[in-house]
Design an enzyme around this catalytic site. Structure first.
Site, PDB file in Angstrom:
ATOM      1  N   THR A   1      11.585  -6.376  15.929  1.00  9.85           N
ATOM      2  CA  THR A   1      13.382  -6.370  16.254  1.00  9.85           C
ATOM      3  C   THR A   1      14.047  -7.412  17.103  1.00  9.85           C
ATOM      4  O   THR A   1      14.832  -7.787  16.857  1.00  9.85           O
ATOM      5  CB  THR A   1      13.598  -5.568  17.211  1.00  9.85           C
TER       6      THR A   1
ATOM      7  N   SER B   1      -0.543  -1.585   9.074  1.00 15.80           N
ATOM      8  CA  SER B   1      -0.008  -0.196   8.766  1.00 15.80           C
ATOM      9  C   SER B   1       1.026  -0.187   9.476  1.00 15.80           C
ATOM     10  O   SER B   1       1.088   0.160  11.205  1.00 15.80           O
ATOM     11  CB  SER B   1      -1.538   0.968   9.122  1.00 15.80           C
TER      12      SER B   1
ATOM     13  N   ARG C   1       0.101 -14.747  19.111  1.00 13.35           N
ATOM     14  CA  ARG C   1      -0.560 -16.629  19.634  1.00 13.35           C
ATOM     15  C   ARG C   1      -0.413 -17.105  18.685  1.00 13.35           C
ATOM     16  O   ARG C   1       0.127 -16.462  17.766  1.00 13.35           O
ATOM     17  CB  ARG C   1      -1.676 -16.787  20.297  1.00 13.35           C
TER      18      ARG C   1
ATOM     19  N   HIS D   1      24.178   2.247  12.671  1.00 15.63           N
ATOM     20  CA  HIS D   1      25.263   2.140  12.800  1.00 15.63           C
ATOM     21  C   HIS D   1      26.203   2.540  14.134  1.00 15.63           C
ATOM     22  O   HIS D   1      25.087   2.271  15.466  1.00 15.63           O
ATOM     23  CB  HIS D   1      24.368   4.357  12.999  1.00 15.63           C
TER      24      HIS D   1
ATOM     25  N   ALA E   1      -0.377  -3.184  13.515  1.00 17.85           N
ATOM     26  CA  ALA E   1      -0.048  -2.254  13.067  1.00 17.85           C
ATOM     27  C   ALA E   1       0.568  -1.195  14.369  1.00 17.85           C
ATOM     28  O   ALA E   1       0.424  -2.155  15.160  1.00 17.85           O
ATOM     29  CB  ALA E   1      -1.498  -1.708  12.798  1.00 17.85           C
TER      30      ALA E   1
ATOM     31  N   ASN F   1       1.121  -1.022   0.191  1.00 16.77           N
ATOM     32  CA  ASN F   1      -0.045   0.271   0.195  1.00 16.77           C
ATOM     33  C   ASN F   1       0.370   1.267  -0.257  1.00 16.77           C
ATOM     34  O   ASN F   1       2.370   0.978  -0.103  1.00 16.77           O
ATOM     35  CB  ASN F   1      -0.901  -0.177   1.177  1.00 16.77           C
TER      36      ASN F   1
END
Length: 204
Positions: free
Chosen positions: A173, A150, A191, A114, A168, A84
């Protein structure tokens, strides 16, 4: 391919401002800009741009646009990839995406890293007499049949398994195992996705 570029793709320290990397990224930025000037009706032009920007792509790739891509040629898009609005791909390390990935608006794949120490992170005079910073990164892999909702950000070094849904606003990580529903900052597995999640169990 220059040694510096090889180091970048291998996740080793590298300098981002070399001539080879500037050439590749400049092309990707121009192609991103050109794509963003098109609309859904410009099917032939869009396909031509996608073919140049992502030489390693499957069939049925659809990008709503706008997009911003750092290199493009270091990304692999599987069949039926859908994104999208406002897709961002920073592919200083390889980004490998399986088939049937759905991306909501504002999804980001970010492989760069970095140094944490400012004296290593800041631009400084290098041995060849040029000012440059030094960066590194880690690859991203997304399995088949996933949905990233999103505003999802996928961070360096992450692998998302097959058949996953990332809620969303999540920041991914760590690796996500197959068939998981994961949400949050950082994203955590809520879950497993099971047969109970069939649409037939959600009448409308």
């Amino acid at each position: 391919m220059e040694k510096n570029t090889e180091n970048m793709l291998a996740g080793k320290p590298y300098r981002p401002g070399t001539a080879e990397l500037r050439e590749i990224s400049s092309l990707a930025h121009r192609l991103s800009r050109d794509y963003n000037l098109t609309t859904d009706e410009d099917k032939i032009e869009r396909k031509a741009i996608i073919d140049r920007l992502f030489p390693n792509h499957g069939k049925g790739v659809y990008l709503q646009g706008p997009i911003q891509v750092d290199y493009g040629q270091f990304t692999t898009l599987g069949d039926e990839f859908y994104a999208n609005f406002n897709l961002t791909i920073l592919d200083t390390c390889p980004v490998t995406i399986g088939k049937n990935l759905m991306c909501g608006p504002n999804v980001t794949f970010a492989t760069p890293l970095h140094p944490l120490l400012p004296e290593q992170r800041n631009a400084r005079l290098q041995k060849d007499g040029k000012m440059s910073d030094v960066e590194y990164g880690a690859p991203i892999t997304i399995g088949d049949n996933c949905w990233l909702a999103s505003n999802v950000t996928v961070c360096p070094g992450v692998t998302v398994g097959n058949n996953c849904v990332i809620g969303a606003g999540s920041v991914v990580t760590h690796d996500i195992p197959d068939s998981s529903l994961a949400v949050g900052v950082p994203a955590k597995v809520l879950r497993k996705i099971t047969e109970q999640d069939h649409l037939e169990n959600y009448p409308y």
